[in-house]
Design an enzyme around this catalytic site. Structure first.
Site, short mmCIF file in Angstrom:
data_model
loop_
_atom_site.label_atom_id
_atom_site.label_comp_id
_atom_site.label_asym_id
_atom_site.label_seq_id
_atom_site.Cartn_x
_atom_site.Cartn_y
_atom_site.Cartn_z
CB SER A 1 13.34 -4.09 6.95
OG SER A 1 12.44 -3.65 6.02
CB SER A 2 18.60 -7.18 7.10
OG SER A 2 18.65 -7.66 5.78
CB SER A 3 18.57 -3.97 2.70
OG SER A 3 17.19 -3.96 2.48
CB THR B 1 -0.87 0.02 1.26
OG1 THR B 1 -0.05 -0.33 2.38
CG2 THR B 1 -2.02 -0.97 1.17
CG ASP B 2 5.22 1.12 0.69
OD1 ASP B 2 4.86 0.45 -0.29
OD2 ASP B 2 6.38 1.04 1.17
N GLY C 1 17.77 -11.31 4.23
CA GLY C 1 17.01 -12.06 3.23
C GLY C 1 15.75 -12.68 3.80
CB ALA C 2 14.45 -13.05 7.10
N GLY C 3 12.97 -10.87 4.73
CA GLY C 3 11.83 -9.96 4.60
C GLY C 3 11.62 -9.13 5.86
CG ASP D 1 10.60 -1.85 4.26
OD1 ASP D 1 9.66 -2.34 4.90
OD2 ASP D 1 10.83 -2.13 3.07
C1 GLA Z 1 9.01 -4.10 0.72
C2 GLA Z 1 9.24 -2.65 0.33
C3 GLA Z 1 8.24 -1.71 1.01
C4 GLA Z 1 6.80 -2.21 0.83
C5 GLA Z 1 6.71 -3.70 1.15
C6 GLA Z 1 5.35 -4.26 0.85
O1 GLA Z 1 9.30 -4.30 2.07
O2 GLA Z 1 10.54 -2.24 0.69
O3 GLA Z 1 8.38 -0.40 0.52
O4 GLA Z 1 6.33 -1.93 -0.46
O5 GLA Z 1 7.67 -4.47 0.46
O6 GLA Z 1 4.41 -3.71 1.68
#
Ligand code: GLA
Length: 394
Positions: free
Chosen positions: A129-131, A36-37, A125-127, A183
């Site tokens: 947001s480590s990056s 949604t962002d 790599g786990a989704g 993120d």
């Molecule tokens: C990743 C992106 C975010 C967002 C999500 C999905 O984490 O970095 O900006 O779009 O996917 O909600």
């Protein structure tokens, strides 16, 4: 050892002296509000207790040198890179993230060189947001060695949401990942014990209390340890699809389509865009509904919204995977109040809202289901909402 202490010690090992300071930033999970962002919509993340820390000292020669401490205890080095000469494509691999931050800060007038040593415990790599944790820690470290401390808040000090936009620019234009603002904002702006309700269009934020302990609840993170990467095509394709739909509907972004107007909007769109739009519009509404419940302290009642969000991402946005579906379904069957994949999708992690008493049963059920399916054993842990990025005591 905290990530900050690890980074400071590794800095000492590499440079033979203590760093000038250590700054760290957390990973995140998104409770709800996915994809949604970049549609100007709503998100509801919280910061993980897991952090990446950047130990830093200024350099006089305008160069950036970075080392990162891997899980195996080995240091990887990159640079020195001349910050004045940085441009998209000039640094690749993991070092593109810190270099991109230096590049964007240079354009904002903070051009100082620095030695950085990174360490931390955000699973990569786990989704989770480590990056972004890396980018946010590096941005505060580079600002810090340039003499700008966010906590001082003096005239000219950039605000956290502004730094989030710079980090997004470095990610979009330097690293080449077309991600939104979720993120970075989570990593920089989240607070302890709260979820962050962000209206991406207006930038308005509300720190919504999320007292899991008081409610006898846990958020279980289930990392499927399967691939996810946002520089690959799937994420960008979804993003372009939603942008095309907004254009066809004559609105600035899909945020402008409400649930009431959804059927009428869908009737005007080519078939391939219908499910994408349905996901974004219903997901925005789910965020608003969950926020309303949390404001009334009805934490246990958000479960069905998490479930509906997962189904929408699985069937409409089509970004789930067999591994994510299995951990979500098995957690649900074992008594979780709700579960969904979190983050960009195509692998990575899911979350489940679980009563204290059900936690062991849910964990076991998820592990067993993965084993029976021949999937990798998921990495699981519970997480409470934690503080955002800042300077650390080393
Ligand atoms: C990743 C992106 C975010 C967002 C999500 C999905 O984490 O970095 O900006 O779009 O996917 O909600």
């Amino acid at each position: 050892m905290t990530p900050a202490a690890d980074a400071a010690r590794a800095f000492q090992d590499v440079h033979g002296r203590a760093p000038a300071g250590v700054w760290s930033a957390p990973g995140r999970v998104n409770l709800i509000g996915e994809h949604t962002d970049y549609n100007d919509g709503f998100v509801l993340p919280f910061a993980l207790p897991h952090r990446l820390a950047a130990a830093a000292s200024p350099r006089e020669d305008g160069k950036l040198r970075v080392a990162t401490l891997g899980d195996d205890g080995q240091l990887q080095h990159s640079g020195p890179h001349d910050i004045a000469a940085l441009e998209p494509g000039s640094v690749e691999g993991w070092a593109a993230y810190p270099a991109g931050v230096a590049w964007v800060l240079r354009d904002q007038g903070y051009a100082g060189g620095a030695d950085l040593v990174i360490a931390g415990d955000v699973p990569s790599g786990a989704g989770l947001s480590s990056s972004h944790a890396l980018e946010c820690a590096v941005s505060l470290a580079l600002l810090g060695v340039a003499g700008v401390e966010l906590e001082d808040g003096g005239a000219g000090t950039p605000a956290r949401p502004e730094i989030a936009r710079w980090v997004q620019r470095s990610e979009n234009d330097f690293v080449g990942a077309p991600t939104g603002l979720l993120d970075q904002t989570a990593s920089l702006c989240c607070e302890d014990s709260r979820v962050l309700f962000l209206d991406v269009r207006s930038g308005e934020m509300e720190q919504v209390p999320f007292p899991l302990g008081e409610a006898g609840l846990r958020v279980l993170i289930m990392d499927t340890r399967t691939k996810h990467s946002h520089t690959d095509g799937g994420y960008g394709a979804r993003r372009r699809g939603t942008e095309r739909a907004a254009e066809l509907l004559g609105v600035k972004a899909l945020r402008d389509v409400t649930l009431d107007g959804l059927d009428e909007a869908l009737a005007q769109l080519p078939e391939d865009l219908v499910p994408l739009v349905r996901h974004v519009v219903t997901e925005n509404q789910r965020v608003l509904d969950v926020v309303a419940l949390l404001r009334e302290k009805k934490l246990a009642e958000i479960g069905p919204y998490l479930d509906a969000s997962h189904v929408s991402m699985r069937d409409d946005y089509r970004i789930s995977t067999p591994e994510l579906d299995l951990v979500v379904d098995s957690a649900r069957s074992a008594g979780a109040l709700g579960a969904r994949m979190t983050g960009g999708g195509f692998g990575g992690s899911a979350i489940a809202l679980v009563r204290d008493d059900d936690l062991d049963g849910v964990r076991t059920a998820v592990e067993t289901a993965c084993e029976q399916a021949g999937f990798r054993r998921p990495r699981m842990f519970t997480a409470v909402p934690s503080r955002g990025a800042g300077r650390d005591e080393a």
